[in-house]
Design an enzyme around this catalytic site. Structure first.
Site, PDB file in Angstrom:
ATOM      1  N   TYR A  28     -19.785 -22.959 -10.470  1.00  0.00           N
ATOM      2  CA  TYR A  28     -20.030 -21.943  -9.444  1.00  0.00           C
ATOM      3  C   TYR A  28     -21.504 -22.012  -9.044  1.00  0.00           C
ATOM      4  O   TYR A  28     -22.390 -22.156  -9.893  1.00  0.00           O
ATOM      5  CB  TYR A  28     -19.669 -20.576 -10.018  1.00  0.00           C
TER       6      TYR A  28
ATOM      7  N   ARG B 153     -25.288   3.341 -22.249  1.00  0.00           N
ATOM      8  CA  ARG B 153     -25.893   2.001 -22.201  1.00  0.00           C
ATOM      9  C   ARG B 153     -25.598   1.225 -23.481  1.00  0.00           C
ATOM     10  O   ARG B 153     -25.586  -0.005 -23.489  1.00  0.00           O
ATOM     11  CB  ARG B 153     -27.408   2.108 -21.966  1.00  0.00           C
TER      12      ARG B 153
ATOM     13  N   LYS C  40     -12.873 -10.382  -9.991  1.00  0.00           N
ATOM     14  CA  LYS C  40     -11.853 -11.261  -9.412  1.00  0.00           C
ATOM     15  C   LYS C  40     -10.454 -10.852  -9.864  1.00  0.00           C
ATOM     16  O   LYS C  40     -10.037  -9.728  -9.648  1.00  0.00           O
ATOM     17  CB  LYS C  40     -12.191 -12.704  -9.774  1.00  0.00           C
TER      18      LYS C  40
ATOM     19  N   ASP D  52     -15.987 -20.620 -18.549  1.00  0.00           N
ATOM     20  CA  ASP D  52     -15.679 -19.628 -17.519  1.00  0.00           C
ATOM     21  C   ASP D  52     -14.202 -19.791 -17.155  1.00  0.00           C
ATOM     22  O   ASP D  52     -13.794 -20.818 -16.621  1.00  0.00           O
ATOM     23  CB  ASP D  52     -16.563 -19.848 -16.297  1.00  0.00           C
TER      24      ASP D  52
END
Length: 409
Positions: A120, A67, A217, A193
């Site tokens: 988005y 983590r 993506k 982005d």
């Protein structure tokens, strides 16, 4: 720290103990694997406890708990930072996880945020919902209207400016250098982005402070991984790392390895995505059943000049959107149902061509009035052009359009 010997100590270890420990924690090898290994271990140990203490204190590239950091994940971060030309990067469990962390580590309650109006859908929903509830003043502006952007930045003096290089789904291209200059003039952080344009444009070269990619993506590229990453400075990475540790938003080593593998063929795939999209956009412009095509490579697109300046000869991306002539929800559903090669799925950037209905998926969180105001009509379809043969993609689009129109080929 090696595994205990089966005969270690005054007596031979029981089989229940041996099957647990034998073969684990071998000595460090004197070879180097050709590819980065997957390190699925949740924790790591050190022979020297002083070194472990330093690792727990945050020493760079020292791993104690996945983590907090993992060798496989770190290899991905180094590679993406090199791709984007930043000092470093930090990976997250999803693109939205990366966006959320980048925003929350750049603002304080009550701060102002200036954001592109056609982000988005999930990003827009987060800014318009959660961030407003947190007390932030959020103003959405048309990023192509630089005068309006400058006025909003001067008036609000925001802590953060949020934009996309290529917007979703209208594929409008932001003049990132101009926005960065205006934002930095008032001390604002700029988050960009760049999910739609890896290898085509690196926003950090023009001063962007945080560059976001959904690893799901183009970087992953094969529809088999979910992840996100922020490319940034070392100082900002520390904030992102602290946020990830406390929220548990870090990516797993298997997902990091898949994204790292995908990155290796990214330039080759992007060349094909761009070439295919350019050919298909040109063909759709002439199609009798298509009312309008959005593609920044077309000279008719409002962002063509900006795209050409930012991307040069590298291409204009693999995304296309278009309006079905006289189309609405019924016609779009008929079109999607008729597709035989193109996959109707809510993602993009895969080797496969994918089709999506923004009103139903990516921009579902917006009201019909908001979508209409932003130019997202009920007949708009978005295509993520894959790396298949372009003539096969075109043939499938043509037959599906004809099926939606109720005519035969």
């Amino acid at each position: 720290m090696q595994s205990p010997s089966p005969s270690r100590g005054p007596r031979k270890l029981d089989i229940a103990t041996r099957v647990v420990h034998t073969g684990e924690r071998p000595a460090r090898p004197d070879f180097v694997p050709v590819t980065t290994p997957i390190y699925p271990s949740a924790s790591f140990v050190y022979e020297d406890l002083d070194v472990m203490d330093q690792a727990l204190g945050g020493a760079e590239d020292a791993f104690v708990y996945t983590r907090y950091g993992n060798p496989t994940t770190r290899a991905l971060e180094v590679a993406v930072a090199d791709l984007e030309g930043t000092e470093t990067a930090f990976a997250f469990a999803s693109g939205m996880g990366a966006l959320h962390a980048a925003i929350m580590t750049s603002i304080a309650p009550g701060d102002a945020i200036v954001a592109s109006r056609d982000l988005y859908g999930a990003t827009y929903a987060m800014l318009n919902g959660q961030l407003r509830e947190w007390g932030c003043r959020v103003e959405f502006v048309d990023m192509l209207d630089l005068e309006a952007v400058g006025a909003a930045i001067e008036r609000l003096r925001p802590a953060l400016v949020v934009c996309e290089v290529i917007s979703n789904p209208l594929l409008r291209v932001t003049d990132v250098p101009a926005v960065v200059e205006m934002a930095h003039r008032v001390g604002a952080t700029v988050m960009v982005d760049a999910t739609f344009c890896p290898t085509l444009y690196a926003p950090a070269a023009d001063g962007a402070d945080l560059v976001i990619h959904s690893l799901t993506k183009y970087i992953g590229g094969h529809g088999d991984v979910t992840g996100g990453i922020v490319a940034t400075s070392k100082e900002r990475r520390e904030r992102l790392a602290t946020f990830a540790r406390t929220t548990g938003a870090t990516i797993g080593p298997f997902e990091a390895w898949l994204a790292l593998r995908g990155l290796k063929t990214l330039p080759l795939r992007m060349e094909r995505h761009c070439a295919n999209a350019a050919a298909i956009a040109s063909a759709l412009v002439e199609h009798p059943l298509v009312a309008h095509v959005n593609y920044p490579g077309l000279t008719s697109h409002p962002s063509h000049a900006t795209a050409r300046r930012l991307f040069g000869e590298r291409g204009y991306g693999g995304m296309i959107s278009f309006e079905i002539k006289d189309g609405g929800r019924e016609q779009v559903f008929a079109f999607l149902s008729a597709l035989e090669l193109i996959v109707p799925a809510t993602s993009l950037g895969d080797v496969y061509s994918l089709a999506l209905y923004p009103a139903m998926s990516s921009h579902r969180a917006l009201t019909p009035e908001e979508r209409a105001a932003y130019g997202i009509g009920d007949g708009l379809v978005r295509i993520s052009v894959g790396i298949e043969a372009p003539e096969d993609i075109l043939a499938d689009l043509d037959q599906a359009l004809r099926a939606a129109a109720g005519t035969s080929r």
